[in-house]
Write a protein that holds these residues in place. Sequence first.
Motif, mmCIF file in Angstrom:
data_model
loop_
_atom_site.group_PDB
_atom_site.id
_atom_site.type_symbol
_atom_site.label_atom_id
_atom_site.label_comp_id
_atom_site.label_asym_id
_atom_site.label_seq_id
_atom_site.Cartn_x
_atom_site.Cartn_y
_atom_site.Cartn_z
ATOM 1 N N VAL A 23 0.623 -0.630 -0.059
ATOM 2 C CA VAL A 23 -0.185 0.088 -0.050
ATOM 3 C C VAL A 23 0.694 1.541 0.055
ATOM 4 O O VAL A 23 1.652 1.280 0.929
ATOM 5 C CB VAL A 23 -0.934 -0.153 1.434
ATOM 6 N N LEU A 24 0.460 2.311 -0.807
ATOM 7 C CA LEU A 24 0.972 3.558 -0.891
ATOM 8 C C LEU A 24 0.591 4.775 -0.906
ATOM 9 O O LEU A 24 -1.270 4.381 -1.289
ATOM 10 C CB LEU A 24 1.375 3.908 -2.480
ATOM 11 N N SER A 25 0.623 4.978 -0.124
ATOM 12 C CA SER A 25 -0.337 6.549 0.618
ATOM 13 C C SER A 25 0.283 7.677 1.052
ATOM 14 O O SER A 25 1.711 7.995 2.217
ATOM 15 C CB SER A 25 -1.192 5.294 1.618
ATOM 16 N N SER A 49 2.941 -0.916 4.367
ATOM 17 C CA SER A 49 2.776 -0.023 3.317
ATOM 18 C C SER A 49 3.978 1.522 3.876
ATOM 19 O O SER A 49 4.805 1.301 4.356
ATOM 20 C CB SER A 49 1.773 0.409 4.328
ATOM 21 N N ILE A 50 3.858 1.898 2.319
ATOM 22 C CA ILE A 50 4.875 3.613 2.556
ATOM 23 C C ILE A 50 3.497 4.137 3.428
ATOM 24 O O ILE A 50 2.905 4.662 2.419
ATOM 25 C CB ILE A 50 5.378 3.659 1.517
ATOM 26 N N SER A 51 3.502 4.831 3.813
ATOM 27 C CA SER A 51 2.839 6.330 4.735
ATOM 28 C C SER A 51 3.321 6.847 6.121
ATOM 29 O O SER A 51 4.090 6.184 6.731
ATOM 30 C CB SER A 51 1.487 5.580 4.913
ATOM 31 N N VAL A 56 -3.585 6.161 9.754
ATOM 32 C CA VAL A 56 -4.523 4.916 10.319
ATOM 33 C C VAL A 56 -3.829 3.732 9.675
ATOM 34 O O VAL A 56 -3.642 2.363 9.561
ATOM 35 C CB VAL A 56 -5.542 5.528 9.524
ATOM 36 N N VAL A 57 -3.221 3.901 7.894
ATOM 37 C CA VAL A 57 -2.711 2.527 7.152
ATOM 38 C C VAL A 57 -1.958 2.893 8.164
ATOM 39 O O VAL A 57 -1.260 0.920 8.132
ATOM 40 C CB VAL A 57 -2.210 3.584 5.858
ATOM 41 N N ALA A 58 -0.329 3.373 8.303
ATOM 42 C CA ALA A 58 0.372 2.901 9.411
ATOM 43 C C ALA A 58 0.222 2.292 9.979
ATOM 44 O O ALA A 58 0.609 0.751 10.477
ATOM 45 C CB ALA A 58 1.515 3.846 9.847
ATOM 46 N N SER A 59 -0.986 2.108 10.576
ATOM 47 C CA SER A 59 -1.521 1.157 12.376
ATOM 48 C C SER A 59 -1.798 0.321 11.758
ATOM 49 O O SER A 59 -2.222 -0.673 12.474
ATOM 50 C CB SER A 59 -2.745 2.103 13.226
ATOM 51 N N ASN A 66 7.549 4.057 7.283
ATOM 52 C CA ASN A 66 7.361 5.690 7.812
ATOM 53 C C ASN A 66 7.964 6.487 6.682
ATOM 54 O O ASN A 66 9.113 6.704 5.838
ATOM 55 C CB ASN A 66 7.583 6.701 8.870
ATOM 56 N N LEU A 67 6.981 7.542 6.106
ATOM 57 C CA LEU A 67 7.187 8.494 5.257
ATOM 58 C C LEU A 67 6.472 9.789 5.626
ATOM 59 O O LEU A 67 5.393 9.914 5.201
ATOM 60 C CB LEU A 67 7.443 8.072 3.634
#
Length: 106
Positions: A23-25, A49-51, A56-59, A66-67
């Motif tokens: 997932v990219l957000s 994910s990269i977020s 919320v996406v990271a959690s 982390n970006l």
Amino acid sequence: MNSDPTLQMVSAPRLTGEDVLFVLSFSGRTSYLISNIEIAKKAGARIISISPGGSVVASLADENINLNAYRASTHPLIVPTGRAPMYVMLDVLFALLARKCEADTL
């Protein structure tokens, strides 16, 4: 999956424990993306994910890179700044993956 929210919603329940959803957000808070991640998790998929960290996406992700480069803008001529760092991160990840695949074939 892909970037279309409807196709994500249709594809997510078909994932299994053998699948990984990448997932990219930029913001980490897009509502349809969050819903589709939750569907994929219930189906058993692992989420990477990269977020932004703490989003919320990271959690929801099993692993998040982390970006924290996203800056919202309402001005029509200003592009949010999160795209360039995301593209750099993707380039680095693909280079590392190519290196790993090359090393595995030797």
